[in-house]
Design an enzyme around this catalytic site. Sequence first.
Site, PDB file in Angstrom:
ATOM      1  N   SER A  51      -9.580  -8.643  22.776  1.00 35.44           N
ATOM      2  CA  SER A  51      -9.646  -9.222  21.176  1.00 35.44           C
ATOM      3  C   SER A  51      -9.901 -10.390  20.775  1.00 35.44           C
ATOM      4  O   SER A  51     -10.798 -10.731  21.652  1.00 35.44           O
ATOM      5  CB  SER A  51      -7.914  -9.653  21.654  1.00 35.44           C
ATOM      6  OG  SER A  51      -7.011  -8.323  22.212  1.00 35.44           O
ATOM      7  N   THR A 110      -5.223 -10.057  19.123  1.00 36.49           N
ATOM      8  CA  THR A 110      -5.754 -10.335  18.037  1.00 36.49           C
ATOM      9  C   THR A 110      -3.674 -10.235  17.572  1.00 36.49           C
ATOM     10  O   THR A 110      -3.654 -10.521  16.490  1.00 36.49           O
ATOM     11  CB  THR A 110      -6.066  -9.524  17.157  1.00 36.49           C
ATOM     12  OG1 THR A 110      -7.292  -9.977  18.470  1.00 36.49           O
ATOM     13  CG2 THR A 110      -6.654  -9.902  15.753  1.00 36.49           C
ATOM     14  N   ALA A 111      -3.014  -8.628  17.320  1.00 39.31           N
ATOM     15  CA  ALA A 111      -1.967  -8.597  16.931  1.00 39.31           C
ATOM     16  C   ALA A 111      -1.204 -10.012  17.234  1.00 39.31           C
ATOM     17  O   ALA A 111      -0.627 -10.240  16.092  1.00 39.31           O
ATOM     18  CB  ALA A 111      -1.140  -7.890  17.473  1.00 39.31           C
ATOM     19  N   HIS A 161      -2.455   0.232  18.912  1.00 38.91           N
ATOM     20  CA  HIS A 161      -2.548   1.449  19.407  1.00 38.91           C
ATOM     21  C   HIS A 161      -2.113   2.592  18.903  1.00 38.91           C
ATOM     22  O   HIS A 161      -1.408   2.377  17.846  1.00 38.91           O
ATOM     23  CB  HIS A 161      -3.457   1.733  20.826  1.00 38.91           C
ATOM     24  CG  HIS A 161      -3.207   0.708  21.861  1.00 38.91           C
ATOM     25  ND1 HIS A 161      -5.365  -0.218  21.691  1.00 38.91           N
ATOM     26  CD2 HIS A 161      -3.608  -0.047  22.815  1.00 38.91           C
ATOM     27  CE1 HIS A 161      -5.763  -0.657  22.336  1.00 38.91           C
ATOM     28  NE2 HIS A 161      -4.172  -1.287  23.313  1.00 38.91           N
TER      29      HIS A 161
END
Length: 300
Positions: free
Chosen positions: A63, A115-116, A172
């Site tokens: 990430s 990163t989310a 995803h």
Amino acid sequence: MSTEVVTEIRVGHSPDPDDAFMFHALANDKIETGRYRFTHQLQDIETLNRRALDAELELTAVSLHGYAFLTDTYALCACGASVGDDYGPMVVTREPMGIDDLKGKTIAVPGTLTTAFLGLNLCLGGCPKGEHSPRNLHTEGDAGAFRYVVHPFDEILNVVERGEADAGLIIHEGQLTYGDQGLNLVVDLGKWWLQETGLPLPLGANAIRKDLGQPAMDEVTALLKQSIQYGLDHRQEALEYALQFGRDLDPTKADKFVGMYVNDWTLDFGERGRKAVATLLERGHEAGIIPEPVELEFIG
């Protein structure tokens, strides 16, 4: 008899269609790799982020948030990125609500180095502290603006559907399938980020270990780019391989998902993509989520 020394490159990537599409040529011997032999290890992105903290793999998906903690040992490949251009990780709930309604709620997340997770904190004004720092391994915590519980990314939709968390942060293919479980979209962090900055949201990248030395870093990155280009040039073949990793995705949705995250951005971040990475990590540092300023190093 050849005396060329074979160099093994252990590759880590997620078991999802876009990574499978990207690595198809390397995984299935579709391109010549010279002295390099690639062995593939498929694990979820948060596990790969954690393994990268110990520099276990020569080439690994990470990430962009996770990369902020890896700059001593890894450089970023200029190719292999997953970029959300006006789309990205989403927060979903059982009952409709607005962004401000998420404050104070418990949100299921796919890992604190994703990163989310960084984007969610930037959106809601959260900042995990102390033992709840993203770098520290833990299963639940307090980000100030919200609480969170960590679950495998492919379980989050079910967790929300069962009412075990107030909301879920999905990555995803869940971005295409959450409606099948009757869930409601609260915010698309890729759209939010574009409105905030005018930039795409860089989510994942490939990182290469610096101790390989510059020539090997350059050569391995070039092979990765060849693999991506092969997939784009042989789309149906690569899609058929990628489909086996598409949980609950029919061929049409798998094609759409791969198109979202394997495209021109994946061949090269480019100037705008690099600016997006720098802006994301600067904002993370300014918010106190990333402890040190990040010096970016791109290969290729």
